[in-house]
Design a protein around this motif. Sequence first.
Motif, PDB file in Angstrom:
ATOM      1  N   LEU A   1       0.827  -1.145   0.309  1.00 22.98           N
ATOM      2  CA  LEU A   1       0.018  -0.124   0.124  1.00 22.98           C
ATOM      3  C   LEU A   1       0.875   1.332   0.196  1.00 22.98           C
ATOM      4  O   LEU A   1       1.935   1.512   0.590  1.00 22.98           O
ATOM      5  N   THR A   2       0.462   2.053  -0.744  1.00 22.94           N
ATOM      6  CA  THR A   2       1.427   3.421  -0.947  1.00 22.94           C
ATOM      7  C   THR A   2       0.734   4.617  -0.265  1.00 22.94           C
ATOM      8  O   THR A   2       1.387   5.567  -0.121  1.00 22.94           O
ATOM      9  N   GLY A   3      -0.732   4.375   0.113  1.00 22.03           N
ATOM     10  CA  GLY A   3      -1.087   5.497   0.852  1.00 22.03           C
ATOM     11  C   GLY A   3      -1.913   6.745  -0.222  1.00 22.03           C
ATOM     12  O   GLY A   3      -2.408   7.773  -0.036  1.00 22.03           O
TER      13      GLY A   3
END
Length: 68
Positions: A40-42
């Motif tokens: 997840l990169t945000g």
Amino acid sequence: MLGGENPLDASRTIQTLVSWCEIRNDFRMFRLDRTIALSLTGKRFRPVPERSLAECLRQYETQFGPQI
């Protein structure tokens, strides 16, 4: 051989994901069986008309002609 599958078996199903590649700045087909990890990169997804599936298909047809 991975998972006992024959890599030369043309009848096996290979699932792909058509998406925009940020690294190559173009549409790509990603083979899901070759995905090693996800993270997840945000970052939030924001639609960009030039990167839509419709645009991808338009470019494909321009390059390879209409498909059945």
